[in-house]
Design an enzyme around this catalytic site. Sequence first.
Site, mmCIF file in Angstrom:
data_model
loop_
_atom_site.group_PDB
_atom_site.id
_atom_site.type_symbol
_atom_site.label_atom_id
_atom_site.label_comp_id
_atom_site.label_asym_id
_atom_site.label_seq_id
_atom_site.Cartn_x
_atom_site.Cartn_y
_atom_site.Cartn_z
ATOM 1 N N ASN A 277 29.261 43.158 33.211
ATOM 2 C CA ASN A 277 29.414 41.794 33.675
ATOM 3 C C ASN A 277 30.945 41.273 33.502
ATOM 4 O O ASN A 277 31.096 40.984 32.395
ATOM 5 C CB ASN A 277 28.107 41.031 32.886
ATOM 6 C CG ASN A 277 28.239 39.685 33.785
ATOM 7 O OD1 ASN A 277 29.000 39.004 34.252
ATOM 8 N ND2 ASN A 277 27.224 38.890 33.718
ATOM 9 N N HIS B 211 25.330 38.989 42.325
ATOM 10 C CA HIS B 211 26.074 39.043 41.009
ATOM 11 C C HIS B 211 25.054 39.284 40.237
ATOM 12 O O HIS B 211 23.959 39.006 39.793
ATOM 13 C CB HIS B 211 26.550 37.826 40.418
ATOM 14 C CG HIS B 211 26.881 37.700 39.108
ATOM 15 N ND1 HIS B 211 28.272 38.211 38.810
ATOM 16 C CD2 HIS B 211 26.600 37.191 37.975
ATOM 17 C CE1 HIS B 211 28.361 38.234 37.435
ATOM 18 N NE2 HIS B 211 27.163 37.658 36.988
ATOM 19 N N PHE C 176 29.533 41.308 28.460
ATOM 20 C CA PHE C 176 30.898 40.975 29.159
ATOM 21 C C PHE C 176 31.830 42.104 28.976
ATOM 22 O O PHE C 176 32.030 42.726 27.993
ATOM 23 C CB PHE C 176 31.354 39.706 28.744
ATOM 24 C CG PHE C 176 30.554 38.416 29.106
ATOM 25 C CD1 PHE C 176 30.034 38.355 30.241
ATOM 26 C CD2 PHE C 176 30.112 37.524 28.340
ATOM 27 C CE1 PHE C 176 28.884 37.413 30.547
ATOM 28 C CE2 PHE C 176 29.311 36.611 28.606
ATOM 29 C CZ PHE C 176 28.688 36.472 29.644
ATOM 30 N N CYS D 16 29.994 33.041 35.793
ATOM 31 C CA CYS D 16 29.796 33.978 36.848
ATOM 32 C C CYS D 16 29.700 33.604 38.329
ATOM 33 O O CYS D 16 30.045 34.511 39.130
ATOM 34 C CB CYS D 16 28.415 34.539 36.528
ATOM 35 S SG CYS D 16 28.453 35.671 34.805
#
Length: 422
Positions: free
Chosen positions: A366, A333, A243, A192
């Site tokens: 994400n 993030h 994800f 990430c």
Amino acid sequence: MIWTCYANKSSLLTVPLLSCRWLAKQACDSLARNTVREIRHLKRADGPAAVLAIGTANPPNRLSQEEYVEYYFRVTKSQHLTDLKRKFKLICDRTATAKRFFHHTQELLDAHPRFFDGGQDRLEIAAAVAPELAASAATKAIAKWGRPATDITHLILSTNSCALSPGVDLRLASLLGLGSSVVRTLLQLTGCSGGSASLRLAKDIAENNCGARVLVACVELSVAALRGPEENYPHTLISQAIFSDGAGAVIVGADAVHPLERPLFEMVSASQTVIPDTDRVAVIKTGEGGIYHQLFMQELAPIATHNIERCISDELKQLGIDAQWNDLFWAVHPGVTALLDSIDLALMLDPGKLAASRTVLREYGNMLSATVIFVLDEQRRRMEEDGEEGVWGVMLGFGPGFTIETMVLHATTNLKQNHARM
């Protein structure tokens, strides 16, 4: 020492020969140093690097988080694992994600009958699709930038979906029509933090190469890590629940050409911190079955929140910036919602300070390295269109290592001027 005597009618002048040679060498070295300094000065930019444009893209296949539970167990032919399905639903419910985007569909998976048998299909699919998705985001960024793609001098591409060479960067350069002299840098399996690391590298390139225009592209496809649930491997369920697919692109450059270029955020400083003895909490590796994620989510959030205050304080202190946490704007993030909740609590942030991160997590999930670019674009939108206040800000990225990427940003007047005209 050797002495040489020179005589004339009035006097005898004695000069040390070696001293003359030493002085001559010093003079030549001084001239060379001055020349190198001048060249170095001429090759560097005068001002700080800045974000000049942002573009994002997602595949067309969109599923709500609730729909994905059924979809995932159906396509993996795991509907008989009812206990795991209940656990998976609980994980999905805790993500605070409403919907996610994917390249893979049931039709695509059905067309690859060996997909879940450990074959290489997933890597080949990702490698074929990644350049096109990255190009979609990059094309948007270039259009907003306002200059031709041939003016790009450097390309940085980050991905966790494709570990191969020649890589996605080469194909992307071809799709965009970039020149053969474009300097390419490929970051793979940086997790990430890849988006933040790419922007840090772009800042250094732009500031040390006068006239450089750097295209940063981050592209992620979860098909590379798609696999069925495993009863003895809970990390699989976590990665499948959080994800998703997306691509983000940023044009970075210093000394903007006015009025054609319009800087959005000045990139004031950047640093990377690795927390000791944490290398096991976030692991990404490749194997015959594609990309594997190993995440210990209960440990990740505390590690991040216990260290970010020091990272941010150190960065601001060396810049002489005295600001309270709530005076800053934030581009973090998001990872998972538990991470954002922990940061909120640790820094005692006002409600809404992490709104850009929470919005992206809710609307897209994400997307690994691409996520922070989506967050930065959402923060731009909030300041440019909604009039959200802020002068100094912080961008944070997290990745394997455990690594914390910190960048101090300065919002330009362009953001506020645009809102005033609306």
